[in-house]
Design an enzyme around this catalytic site. Structure first.
Site, PDB file in Angstrom:
ATOM      1  N   GLU A 102     -10.840   2.817  25.361  1.00  0.00           N
ATOM      2  CA  GLU A 102     -11.575   2.046  24.475  1.00  0.00           C
ATOM      3  C   GLU A 102     -13.077   2.805  24.082  1.00  0.00           C
ATOM      4  O   GLU A 102     -13.762   3.486  25.114  1.00  0.00           O
ATOM      5  CB  GLU A 102     -11.953   0.604  24.923  1.00  0.00           C
ATOM      6  N   ASP A 160       6.657  -8.725  15.506  1.00  0.00           N
ATOM      7  CA  ASP A 160       5.452  -9.338  15.962  1.00  0.00           C
ATOM      8  C   ASP A 160       4.265  -8.681  15.056  1.00  0.00           C
ATOM      9  O   ASP A 160       3.370  -9.333  14.705  1.00  0.00           O
ATOM     10  CB  ASP A 160       5.077  -9.011  17.321  1.00  0.00           C
TER      11      ASP A 160
END
Length: 328
Positions: free
Chosen positions: A247, A272
């Protein structure tokens, strides 16, 4: 040189100094943890370098036991130099062990979230699982190279578009072509729901999963079938898996343990993803106004889909590769 640094160097060069490390652990456990974590990282780096040497063809000339010993000594120093950097494997192991140490103390605090995201509270793997996951991330590119394949990305969502482009254009595009064929039907079904071109969806799935070669794994080693790197937020009630991923915080990459959704099939992953695009207001502009790969990629980045500052440019290149493969 302070005491911890001196002890660290001693353990690297003299196994008997492990006794000193044990003594240090009784006086200053956290300092000993940091030294031990760096030693683990250094040993790991040595094994990586050793495997890289073995995967490289020998020249045959001037090769003997003396040159081998010299290379081994050089690799030991390389491993020591590469280890202990902020945000590295040793740093992450030390942080995890220090948290467990604090928790084990009488009246100690409970584990705090590793990520500052309000959707992420760390209830993840044990230290052994954490180390195993980090080792898998680091060693997979090496194993791929030894088996004659191009290296998969370092972490989900970190696929370089240029690497995918070189693979597709370099006569080794079978994996990418198989990926396009395998997921075409699911992508077209998701495209029918969202209006996003199927090639865009396949390209993003390829970018996030390294053309299927670097998928998010469950704790038992099976695939989570999460091709889009979708995290499990507070509203997710389905299966999940915790992995170490990259990240970016203020443009700086960091390794963090994050919780991701898990699916029974890759088709569920596409379905999804379609629900996420249609159900989350921040992606409304992406769904409505993405006519080119660049617009789609930049829209996703602007909406906060990924923290990588170069996400849009990487994704656009992979989508264009997927388009060419889909048309071929």
């Amino acid at each position: 040189m302070d005491a911890a640094a001196a002890l660290n160097q001693a353990v690297l060069t003299d196994g008997r100094s492990l006794d000193a490390l044990k003594t240090q652990s009784s006086k200053d456990p956290k300092a000993a943890i940091r030294v031990a974590a760096k030693q683990f990282e250094a040993l790991f780096m040595q094994e990586v370098l050793k495997s890289m040497r073995q995967a490289t063809l020998s020249s045959g000339m001037m090769e003997n036991s003396a040159t081998q010993m010299g290379r081994d000594m050089l690799d030991t120093q390389y491993a020591a130099t590469l280890s202990g950097r902020p945000g590295g494997l040793g740093d992450l192991i030390a942080q995890q062990l220090e948290r467990q140490l604090d928790t084990a103390k009488p009246g100690g605090h409970t584990l705090t979230p590793i990520s500052q995201s309000p959707q992420s509270r760390y209830t993840g793997p044990s230290t052994a699982q954490f180390v195993a996951q980090m080792g898998q991330i680091a060693i997979n590119p090496l194993l791929a190279a030894a088996q004659g394949r191009s290296s998969p990305p370092a972490a989900p969502g970190a696929v370089e578009g240029d690497a995918a482009l070189r693979e597709a254009q370099g006569g080794r595009s079978s994996t990418a072509q198989e990926f396009v064929r395998e997921h075409r039907a699911a992508a077209e079904a998701a495209a029918a729901q969202t209006g996003i071109p199927a090639s865009f969806l396949i390209g993003q799935a390829a970018h996030e999963s390294g053309w299927g070669r670097r998928q998010i794994l469950n704790a038992d080693g099976t695939s989570s079938n999460n091709l889009f790197g979708i995290k499990a937020g507070r509203g997710w009630t389905g299966p999940t898996t915790d992995i170490v991923t990259t990240e970016y915080e203020n443009g700086v990459p960091r390794k963090l343990v994050q919780r991701f959704r898990a699916y029974a099939s890759t088709a569920e992953s596409f379905a999804d993803y379609a629900r996420l695009m249609l159900g989350n207001p921040r992606y409304a502009g992406v769904v409505a106004g993405s006519e080119t790969p660049g617009e789609f990629a930049r829209g996703l980045q602007a909406a906060g889909y990924a923290t990588d500052p170069a996400y849009a440019s990487k994704l656009e290149r992979v989508i264009r590769t997927a388009q060419r493969l889909q048309d071929s």
